[in-house]
Structure formats: structure tokens, C-alpha cells
Design an enzyme around this catalytic site. Structure first.
Site, PDB file in Angstrom:
ATOM      1  N   HIS A 362       0.802  -1.230   0.000  1.00 12.70           N
ATOM      2  CA  HIS A 362       0.000   0.000   0.000  1.00 12.70           C
ATOM      3  C   HIS A 362       0.828   1.271   0.000  1.00 12.70           C
ATOM      4  O   HIS A 362       0.271   2.357   0.124  1.00 12.70           O
ATOM      5  CB  HIS A 362      -0.922   0.055   1.217  1.00 12.70           C
ATOM      6  CG  HIS A 362      -2.001  -0.972   1.211  1.00 12.70           C
ATOM      7  ND1 HIS A 362      -3.254  -0.735   0.688  1.00 12.70           N
ATOM      8  CD2 HIS A 362      -2.013  -2.246   1.645  1.00 12.70           C
ATOM      9  CE1 HIS A 362      -3.993  -1.816   0.835  1.00 12.70           C
ATOM     10  NE2 HIS A 362      -3.265  -2.756   1.406  1.00 12.70           N
ATOM     11  N   LYS A 553      -8.102  14.247   4.183  1.00 16.41           N
ATOM     12  CA  LYS A 553      -7.226  13.072   4.176  1.00 16.41           C
ATOM     13  C   LYS A 553      -6.210  13.281   5.288  1.00 16.41           C
ATOM     14  O   LYS A 553      -6.138  14.360   5.851  1.00 16.41           O
ATOM     15  CB  LYS A 553      -6.521  12.925   2.825  1.00 16.41           C
ATOM     16  CG  LYS A 553      -5.864  14.217   2.312  1.00 16.41           C
ATOM     17  CD  LYS A 553      -5.192  14.032   0.961  1.00 16.41           C
ATOM     18  CE  LYS A 553      -6.150  14.067  -0.207  1.00 16.41           C
ATOM     19  NZ  LYS A 553      -6.076  12.910  -1.064  1.00 16.41           N
ATOM     20  N   ARG A 554      -5.424  12.245   5.629  1.00 16.35           N
ATOM     21  CA  ARG A 554      -4.372  12.458   6.607  1.00 16.35           C
ATOM     22  C   ARG A 554      -3.487  13.620   6.177  1.00 16.35           C
ATOM     23  O   ARG A 554      -3.313  13.874   4.986  1.00 16.35           O
ATOM     24  CB  ARG A 554      -3.534  11.176   6.763  1.00 16.35           C
ATOM     25  CG  ARG A 554      -4.231  10.076   7.524  1.00 16.35           C
ATOM     26  CD  ARG A 554      -4.564  10.506   8.942  1.00 16.35           C
ATOM     27  NE  ARG A 554      -3.380  10.536   9.761  1.00 16.35           N
ATOM     28  CZ  ARG A 554      -3.104   9.666  10.734  1.00 16.35           C
ATOM     29  NH1 ARG A 554      -3.963   8.694  11.021  1.00 16.35           N
ATOM     30  NH2 ARG A 554      -1.997   9.754  11.431  1.00 16.35           N
ATOM     31  N   LYS A 559       1.119  14.631   0.509  1.00 16.89           N
ATOM     32  CA  LYS A 559      -0.234  14.918   0.034  1.00 16.89           C
ATOM     33  C   LYS A 559      -0.405  16.409  -0.275  1.00 16.89           C
ATOM     34  O   LYS A 559      -1.394  16.814  -0.886  1.00 16.89           O
ATOM     35  CB  LYS A 559      -1.268  14.443   1.049  1.00 16.89           C
ATOM     36  CG  LYS A 559      -1.258  12.919   1.267  1.00 16.89           C
ATOM     37  CD  LYS A 559      -2.264  12.503   2.332  1.00 16.89           C
ATOM     38  CE  LYS A 559      -2.133  11.047   2.752  1.00 16.89           C
ATOM     39  NZ  LYS A 559      -2.811  10.104   1.829  1.00 16.89           N
ATOM     40  N   THR A 661      -8.404   6.741  -2.122  1.00 17.03           N
ATOM     41  CA  THR A 661      -9.755   6.208  -2.257  1.00 17.03           C
ATOM     42  C   THR A 661     -10.761   7.334  -2.039  1.00 17.03           C
ATOM     43  O   THR A 661     -11.880   7.282  -2.535  1.00 17.03           O
ATOM     44  CB  THR A 661     -10.014   5.076  -1.234  1.00 17.03           C
ATOM     45  OG1 THR A 661      -9.501   5.474   0.040  1.00 17.03           O
ATOM     46  CG2 THR A 661      -9.337   3.796  -1.671  1.00 17.03           C
ATOM     47  N   LYS A 665     -14.527   8.576  -3.794  1.00 13.96           N
ATOM     48  CA  LYS A 665     -15.755   8.957  -3.074  1.00 13.96           C
ATOM     49  C   LYS A 665     -16.257  10.313  -3.548  1.00 13.96           C
ATOM     50  O   LYS A 665     -17.461  10.525  -3.720  1.00 13.96           O
ATOM     51  CB  LYS A 665     -15.497   8.967  -1.562  1.00 13.96           C
ATOM     52  CG  LYS A 665     -15.170   7.574  -1.012  1.00 13.96           C
ATOM     53  CD  LYS A 665     -14.553   7.611   0.379  1.00 13.96           C
ATOM     54  CE  LYS A 665     -13.857   6.294   0.695  1.00 13.96           C
ATOM     55  NZ  LYS A 665     -12.974   6.385   1.877  1.00 13.96           N
TER      56      LYS A 665
HETATM   57  C1  26V Z   1       2.036   2.195   8.402  1.00 13.74           C
HETATM   58  C2  26V Z   1       2.089   2.119   9.751  1.00 13.74           C
HETATM   59  C3  26V Z   1       3.392   2.022  10.348  1.00 13.74           C
HETATM   60  C4  26V Z   1       3.336   1.540  11.746  1.00 13.74           C
HETATM   61  C5  26V Z   1       2.291   2.229  12.535  1.00 13.74           C
HETATM   62  C6  26V Z   1       0.924   2.046  11.966  1.00 13.74           C
HETATM   63  C7  26V Z   1       0.935   2.151  10.511  1.00 13.74           C
HETATM   64  C8  26V Z   1      -0.254   2.270   9.876  1.00 13.74           C
HETATM   65  C9  26V Z   1      -0.293   2.342   8.508  1.00 13.74           C
HETATM   66  C10 26V Z   1       0.858   2.302   7.780  1.00 13.74           C
HETATM   67  C11 26V Z   1       0.884   2.338   6.314  1.00 13.74           C
HETATM   68  C12 26V Z   1      -0.293   2.897   5.782  1.00 13.74           C
HETATM   69  C13 26V Z   1      -0.250   2.763   4.325  1.00 13.74           C
HETATM   70  C14 26V Z   1      -1.495   3.295   3.767  1.00 13.74           C
HETATM   71  O1  26V Z   1      -2.451   3.605   4.454  1.00 13.74           O
HETATM   72  N1  26V Z   1      -1.508   3.383   2.476  1.00 13.74           N
HETATM   73  C15 26V Z   1      -2.657   3.897   1.788  1.00 13.74           C
HETATM   74  O2  26V Z   1      -3.411   2.775   1.360  1.00 13.74           O
HETATM   75  C16 26V Z   1      -4.582   3.171   0.694  1.00 13.74           C
HETATM   76  C17 26V Z   1      -5.369   1.910   0.403  1.00 13.74           C
HETATM   77  O3  26V Z   1      -4.684   1.120  -0.497  1.00 13.74           O
HETATM   78  C18 26V Z   1      -4.223   3.943  -0.544  1.00 13.74           C
HETATM   79  O4  26V Z   1      -5.411   4.365  -1.163  1.00 13.74           O
HETATM   80  C19 26V Z   1      -3.368   5.159  -0.190  1.00 13.74           C
HETATM   81  O5  26V Z   1      -2.931   5.795  -1.356  1.00 13.74           O
HETATM   82  C20 26V Z   1      -2.180   4.726   0.622  1.00 13.74           C
HETATM   83  O6  26V Z   1      -1.471   5.846   1.108  1.00 13.74           O
END
Ligand code: 26V
Length: 821
Positions: A362, A553-554, A559, A661, A665
């Protein structure tokens, strides 16, 4: 007379009685003394009663029948509120509304009383939730396995323009949607050491003597499908101390030691880590990952052995999807269970493992790629690390055969990173243990092959594939935008809700003046609603006729929320120097959380609010420009804001956003997109037509070339007077009560580093925004573009994504559920 069952009946009278019954027998309240939350819970139980039959039948069918099940392993599920979603999926929304109203209650208020489970950070967690919805709606047998965090993503407040984090106590007033299943608890080992032993048949084995053992208790939540009988399960694990373990210490009088163990064990599922796209090498995080993975695999094995004599055919019964690398330790854990516990020979076990898992990537951001220091890993999971070493040893032998005498390949492919301090690279473990590896949009899947997993691609090109993300039209259209949904249904029927490609039939109404008028009215209605909400939440009056320009978004530098702000300041300066400037009034709306430890992201929030303070209070500007930061962006607020947007900001640096995503929406709800060629924007533009999409900015190859050549942001500063004016104004302290320090970090970062190329894209962005303003003046044409956007969004239903996974990765079939009475 036949009286309907209080727990299942759907007559208005029965529903009314059922609500009162649950209020009395579950909440222990008379209506006279019940709070809003009591009524909400009574209603929620009433609805839960009405789906239990389907839910239990689904579980039983899936266990009994010889059908392959999908297990979606995810550290996050950002499901959002359940009540209204279940009403819609069960097809009883109207009846229930009537029953509630006749009981003198307000359905909208009760729906809003639900505290949403914020068990995810952003895109990845919300995607898992959309996929659960589609799996059920498509009648695919599935379980979503994850963690029942006691505290989810923090609530955000804005104080003096800064983000303040508040603990999310989502469980404090009870959760009617979950059922604990303590009888299905399992135990998980941590710490300790390993030792070899030989069994009675002279067979060599390894035993893991744990330092401590934790219990995992499953909590099940029903996931209804849209107008089908399938109700799948989301099974989330909560950690607890193993009584048998602290019992001994308790007996020898070490009461505090025993309680200590309890606290430590329960800490595992206490809180969601709030960073996304930034790893933190904290041991507790690894404990969370291993805990839920081990619990889930043990659960699958238990279920499997109910109908099968052994685990030989495990991979024929279970397709396990790894949602990013957070659950990647599953590859080693299943090997450990098969080899150590079920005494499988290594090769036979590996064959099962390889055919069970598939891995979704992701993100490409280097700082988000998970790796664990060997020390931490080995101390916490000594036996698992040994298994990883053995997987790696055998894998590298294969690599040597394919690429003889190429030590470079060994070091780039190895699970263990030995370039400095030694690490376990989780993405490598996931790749080696999976039969398929996918990215989440065409562009991203290509970049996965070209960059971070390039050497794996050379080794196993056939493993790599793409599944473009999607979102569920049930929540993101039917539920969040009932007006627009009804208008659409009045023209083309309601088949689109299950088959989003049917929206194509709307195309012919794009030229229809009356329809366009109705389309605008539907948008105007929700915009007014949002304007009221803004008034109430932040006390700012916005013009509901203005162009609603939204970025939610975050908060992250890639971004580029701050690029959006550079545009706002540009517009502001233009209006100040030319009071008669002919541009449509705009309301800029932001929402999003910053990781608590992410300095720049937090400063960007302050930057947005500070610019808002100046602009919103400038008498010369009036309502021609407003800047709103709405606190605590979450699923519930998303449902309010996507329908109300005219313009969707999808402005990440090309090559950085894996998919996005939110972009889908917005577009599904008739917003036009201003965006770069990044993530799924590329495919959205392809689908809706380039004339209906506002494109700007460098492409991914251009970004790479520019960086290669040595990017010097100051060149843009010196050669674009408008840009210089904007940055100088910020640096002067104009937006910080004369304090030049407050935003110095932002300005300096842009001038001297600018890793996300804001200055390089500035001009193109501003010009594109001018086109947006021009286009908005022609409301007839804008409506046409908006209608065409919605009509052409069929591809971005999560139903299509799940179909792709079923056909190309999981090899699973739908199973229809018969209702027994
Ligand atoms: C990394 C970590 C690192 C440790 C702590 C908790 C944590 C939580 C999440 C992540 C990675 C998140 C990656 C992510 O959210 N990617 C997003 O995924 C979406 C669904 O595929 C995509 O639409 C977004 O472009 C992408 O940034």
C-alpha cells in the site's frame, strides 16, 4: 391471532415493541429515564436481533460446506458507524424509521448517537472496511481478522489553531455490535528461549519455552451484505493475561507481580498506533502484530480441523490476504505451527504456506517500509526468528541457482538487511511467502515492480499483479447521499447499487436541462447542510453558493495540503490588489489528522488555520474566500463532506500516493477533481474523460528526472514573481501576528529542500485552478461534467476490486446462504 416474534418481526408495531423491550431488558431503563444513548442501544439491539439468523446461518454454512474462505488479515478496520449501514443492507430503513418516529423518537439523532469505531488510521483501514462490505454483498465467504483496540485513532481538537489529541474512548458506553466468544480463546507465546529435543520416534524438533503467555479473546462483529442473506464476520482479538500463568506467582505471594503481568498482557491491544506512512520501531507494535496473526492462524486451523482430518489441504480451504506487511509475520508463524506443532516436514509445510498467502503493498514511501531490528525481533519471538532464518537460507539457495555468483542479488533480496544494524525486512518475508503480490492502482503496481520490489519482480514476474482499489457505493452513495441516490434511481432504477457499471445509463441525461437542474438542487441541498454544520462547529458563516473546494485526508507532506494553501494565499493576494477580480467565491474546506509525532504535519495544520484566521476576518474579502479547518475528520464526517464538495483536491506529488480512495468517493458524488497523475487519479481521469478532469503537475518520470538532475527549488522562487510574493508574505509573519519564526520551518523547507516538489508544481497548479474558476462560472457545463463523472465511476466500486481478487488471486466462489427458520 398470530403475534410476530419480538426479535425478528418487521411490522411497525413489532419493531416498536422490540425497541421498548430491549430498552427495558438490556438497558434496564424505562423510556422516561432513558438517555439518547439508551435509545440508540435499544434500537441497535433491535437491528442486531434481526440479522442474527442470517449471521449464524452464514457461519454454519461456511464451516460445514467445503468452501474456500477468504481471510483478510489487517491490523486496521475503519468500519465507521454500523446502524444505518445495517438498516440499508437489510432493506428495512423505511420501516424502522417509521417505527422509531411513531415511538416519538428521531431516527437521525439515534443514528448520530453511535460512536464510530476508529480502528484504523486512514486509507488502508478504510479499504479493509469497504472490502468487508463487498465480500458480504457478493456472498463470498470471508472473515476479517484484526485487533480490537480499546482506544482507536485519537479524537482531534483544534486549540488556538493547533491539533490536540484526545483519547478515543469508543467503548465507554457499550458496543452493541460485538459478541465476545471466550470459548474460542487461544494463547500466544512471547519471549523466552528455544531448545532442541528428540521425540519418541527419534525425530528432531525444536521447543519454544516462552517467557510469558498471553490469551487472545475473539470479539465478533457482523458484516451485512446488501440485500443478500450473507452476513460475514469481522473477528477482532483482545489480549488478556493467562490466569494459569500468574496463578503461580499469586500463590507464592507475589500479588503485585501477578497484577503486573496482567497489565502487560492487556497492553497489547490497548491502543492503535496513530502514525501512518511512518514506522516506529516499537516493540509493542511488533507484539500487536504477532499477537493478532498468531490468534487468527490458530483460529483458522481450529475451524479447518472441524471438517478435515489434517492440514494437508489447508491452502485449498483458505485464501489469506496480507493487508500490507503489518501481518506479514503470518508467513513464519504458519510455518512454525505446521512444523513445530503439527509436525509437518519443512518442504510440505512450505508448499501449503506459499499457496495460502497473498500480499498487498500500500505504499512506496521508504519511511513506511517495515523493518524490525534483529535484537527486538529475536528477544520477543525467538522461535519465529529461527523459522525466518531457515526460510531465508532456503530462499537464498534458490537465488544462487538463478543468479550464480551475484552477491549483490543476495544482499538486495535477503529477508535480513545486513547493510548496517541488522533488520528483518517484512516486505521480503511477505513476497517470499506469497503466491501473488499486488499494488493498489495501475501506476502504483508498476512502480512496485520498477522500484522497491524490482529484484523480486525479476525473480518471479508471474507473482506480480494489480488490483485497483474501490469503495463501497452502499456507504459512500446510498447512505451518505440519499438525495442524489434517489435522483439517480428515479431515472435508471436501483440496479446500480449492486452493479455500479449501470451508472453508465446516466450519461444520456447529461444533456438534459431539467435533469441538470435537479442535479444542482441535490448538490445545493447537501452544501446547505454542510454550511449549517460548519456554522455550528466552528462558528464561521460560509456562502452555500460558493465553490466548495475540499481536501480531506491524513495530513502529510507528500499529500501537499500546503500547496493548496499556497493557492489560497495567491488568490487572496489577487483579490486584495484587484477588488473587482472576477472569480467565483470559494470555500476551502480541510480535514485530517496529523500523526502526533510528525512535526511538519502539525505545523501544516497551524498554517491552514492561521491563513484562515487572516482571510476569514478580512472585510475586503467578505464571503468570496473562506478557509475552514474542520476538526476530527473521520468516517462519519466523510459521509457528510464528500456529497457536498464541488471540487476534490488530489494533489500529491506524482508517484507518491499509492491509490487514494477519497478521490473515488468525491467523484462518485459529483465533485470534479483537480489532481496530478498519481495513484488511481490516472484511472479516474481515463474513465471520466480528460475533458472532465482538471489535470496539472509533473508526471512520475518527470519527477524522477528533475530529482536526478538536482532539483533547486529556489530557481522557481526567483523566476515566478507570484510565488515569491506568496512565500515572502508568509516569511514576513503576515499570517502569524508578525512572528516570522512560526512558519519559518515550512518556508525554509520549501526553499532549500522541497522533497515533494511544491515549487516545481506551483505554476501549473495555479493555472489549473484558474481553469476551475472559469469552468465553475458556466454552471450548465459544470453540471454536465459532474453528471458524467458519476456516470463513469462504475469501475471504482469495491465490488469490482473484490471480483478481481476472487478471480485472479484467491480463486474463490460465492456461496448463497439459505435461511432456515
Ligand atoms: C504504516 C504504519 C506504520 C506503523 C504504525 C501504523 C501504521 C499504519 C499504517 C501504515 C501504512 C499505511 C499505508 C497506507 O495507508 N496506504 C494507503 O493505502 C490506501 C489503500 O490502499 C491507498 O489508497 C493510499 O494511497 C495509501 O497511502
Amino acid at each position: 391471532i398470530k403475534i410476530e416474534d419480538d426479535r425478528t418481526g418487521l411490522e411497525i408495531q413489532t419493531l416498536r415493541r422490540a425497541i421498548l423491550d430491549n430498552l427495558f431488558y438490556i438497558q434496564g431503563k424505562f423510556p422516561e429515564i432513558a438517555t439518547k444513548n439508551d435509545f440508540y442501544l435499544a434500537l441497535a439491539y433491535t437491528i442486531r436481533d434481526r440479522l442474527l439468523q442470517r449471521w449464524l446461518n452464514t457461519m454454519q454454512t461456511e464451516i460445514k460446506n467445503d468452501v474456500k474462505k477468504v481471510c483478510y488479515l489487517s491490523a486496521e478496520f475503519l468500519v465507521g458507524p454500523h446502524l444505518e449501514n445495517n438498516l440499508i443492507n437489510l432493506g428495512i430503513a423505511e420501516k424502522v424509521k417509521q417505527a422509531v418516529t411513531e415511538s416519538g423518537l428521531n431516527i437521525k439523532e439515534l443514528i448520530e448517537a453511535e460512536e464510530e469505531p476508529g480502528l484504523g488510521n486512514g486509507g488502508l483501514g478504510r479499504l479493509a472496511a469497504c472490502y468487508m462490505d463487498s465480500l458480504s454483498s457478493l456472498e463470498v465467504p470471508a472473515i476479517g481478522y484484526g485487533i480490537r483496540y480499546e482506544f482507536g485513532i485519537f479524537d482531534q481538537e483544534i486549540k488556538d489553531g493547533w491539533q490536540v489529541e484526545i483519547t478515543d474512548k469508543w467503548l465507554q458506553y457499550g458496543n452493541p455490535w460485538e459478541i465476545a466468544r471466550p470459548e474460542a480463546s487461544v494463547t500466544v507465546n512471547f519471549g523466552g528461549y528455544t531448545e532442541p529435543y528428540t521425540d519418541g520416534h527419534n525425530q528432531f524438533h525444536v521447543r519454544w519455552v516462552p517467557g510469558y503467555v498471553v490469551k487472545g479473546i475473539p470479539y465478533d462483529t457482523p458484516i451485512t451484505g446488501y440485500k443478500v442473506n450473507t452476513v460475514n464476520t469481522m473477528r477482532l482479538w483482545r489480549s488478556e493475561a493467562c490466569e494459569s500463568f500468574d496463578f503461580q506467582r499469586f500463590n507464592v505471594g507475589d500479588y503485585y507481580g501477578a497484577v503486573d503481568d496482567k497489565v502487560n498482557s492487556e497492553n497489547i491491544t490497548k491502543v492503535l498506533y496513530p502514525n501512518d506512512e511512518q514506522i516506529e520501531g516499537k516493540e509493542l507494535r511488533l507484539r500487536q502484530q504477532y499477537f493478532f496473526v498468531s490468534c487468527s492462524l490458530q483460529d483458522m486451523i481450529r475451524i479447518h480441523l472441524l471438517n478435515n482430518p489434517n492440514l494437508d489441504n489447508f491452502h485449498e480451504q483458505w485464501a489469506v490476504q496480507l493487508n500490507d506487511t503489518h501481518p506479514a509475520v503470518a508467513v513464519a508463524e504458519l510455518m512454525r505451527l505446521l512444523v513445530d506443532i503439527y509436525e509437518y516436514e519443512w518442504g510440505k509445510a512450505w508448499n501449503i504456506v506459499e499457496k495460502t498467502f497473498a500480499y498487498t503493498n500500500h505504499t512506496l514511501l521508504p519511511e513506511a517500509l517495515e523493518k524490525w531490528p534483529i535484537e527486538i525481533f529475536g528477544n520477543l519471538l525467538p522461535r519465529v526468528l529461527e523459522v525466518i532464518y531457515e526460510i531465508n537460507r532456503r530462499f537464498l539457495d534458490q537465488v544462487r541457482i538463478k543468479f550464480p555468483n551475484d552477491d549483490g542479488k543476495i544482499s538486495t533480496l535477503s529477508i535480513i538487511d545486513e547493510s548496517g544494524e541488522r533488520y528483518v525486512r517484512m516486505a521480503h518475508l511477505a513476497c517470499i511467502g506469497s503466491h501473488h503480490i499486488n499494488g493498489v492502482a495501475e501506476l502504483h503496481s508498476q512502480l512496485v515492480k520498477d522500484t522497491i520490489l524490482h529484484d523480486f519482480y525479476l525473480l518471479w514476474p508471474q507473482k506480480f499483479t494489480n488490483v485497483t482499489n474501490g469503495v463501497t457505493p452502499r456507504r459512500w452513495m446510498v447512505q451518505s447521499n440519499p438525495r442524489l441516490s434517489k435522483l439517480i434511481t428515479s431515472k435508471i432504477g436501483d440496479g446500480w447499487i449492486k452493479n455500479l457499471q449501470e451508472l453508465k445509463q446516466l450519461e444520456r441525461y447529461a444533456e438534459d436541462q431539467t435533469f441538470r437542474q435537479q442535479w444542482r438542487e441535490a448538490k445545493q441541498f447537501v452544501k446547505q447542510d454542510l454550511a449549517n454544520y460548519i456554522q455550528e462547529k466552528v462558528g464561521i458563516t460560509v456562502n452555500p453558493e460558493s465553490l466548495f473546494d475540499v481536501q480531506v485526508k491524513r495530513i502529510h507532506e507528500y499529500k501537499r495540503q500546503h500547496l493548496n494553501v499556497l493557492h489560497i494565499i495567491t488568490l487572496y493576494k489577487q483579490m486584495k490588489s484587484n477588488p473587482n477580480l472576477d472569480v467565483p467565491p470559494r470555500t476551502f474546506i480541510f480535514g485530517g489528522k496529523a500523526a502526533p509525532g510528525y512535526f511538519m504535519a502539525k505545523r501544516i495544520i497551524k498554517f491552514i488555520t492561521a491563513v484562515g484566521d487572516v482571510v476569514n476576518n478580512d472585510g475586503d474579502i467578505g464571503d468570496r474566500l473562506k478557509v475552514i479547518f474542520l476538526p476530527d475528520y473521520n468516517v462519519t464526517f466523510g459521509q457528510r463532506v464528500y456529497p457536498a464538495a464541488d471540487l476534490s483536491e488530489q494533489i500529491s506529488t506524482a508517484g507518491k500516493e499509492a491509490s487514494g480512495t477519497g478521490n473515488m468517493k468525491f467523484s462518485m458524488n459529483g465533485a470534479l477533481t483537480i489532481g496530478t497523475l498519481d495513484g488511481a487519479n490516472v484511472e479516474i481521469r481515463q474513465e471520466v474523460g480528460e475533458e472532465n478532469f482538471f489535470l496539472f503537475g509533473l508526471t512520475t518520470p518527470e519527477v524522477l528526472t528533475l530529482k536526478d538532475q538536482g532539483y533547486v527549488p529556489r530557481r522557481y522562487y526567483h523566476s515566478i514573481p507570484e510565488l515569491k510574493g506568496v512565500l515572502d508574505l508568509i516569511a514576513s509573519g503576515f499570517f502569524s501576528h508578525g512572528d516570522p519564526e512560526l512558519f519559518r520551518s515550512i518556508v525554509d523547507n520549501l526553499l532549500y529542500d522541497d522533497p515533494y516538489l511544491l515549487l516545481a508544481d506551483y505554476k501549473s497548479y495555479i493555472e489549473c485552478q484558474e481553469k476551475v474558476s472559469q469552468a465553475y462560472k458556466d454552471q450548465e457545463n459544470w453540471s454536465k461534467m459532474s453528471i458524467l463523472n458519476v456516470a463513469r465511476m462504475g469501475k471504482f466500486s469495491s465490488d469490482r476490486s473484490i471480483q478481481d481478487y476472487c478471480n485472479n488471486i484467491w480463486n474463490t466462489q460465492p456461496v448463497s446462504i439459505e435461511l432456515k427458520d
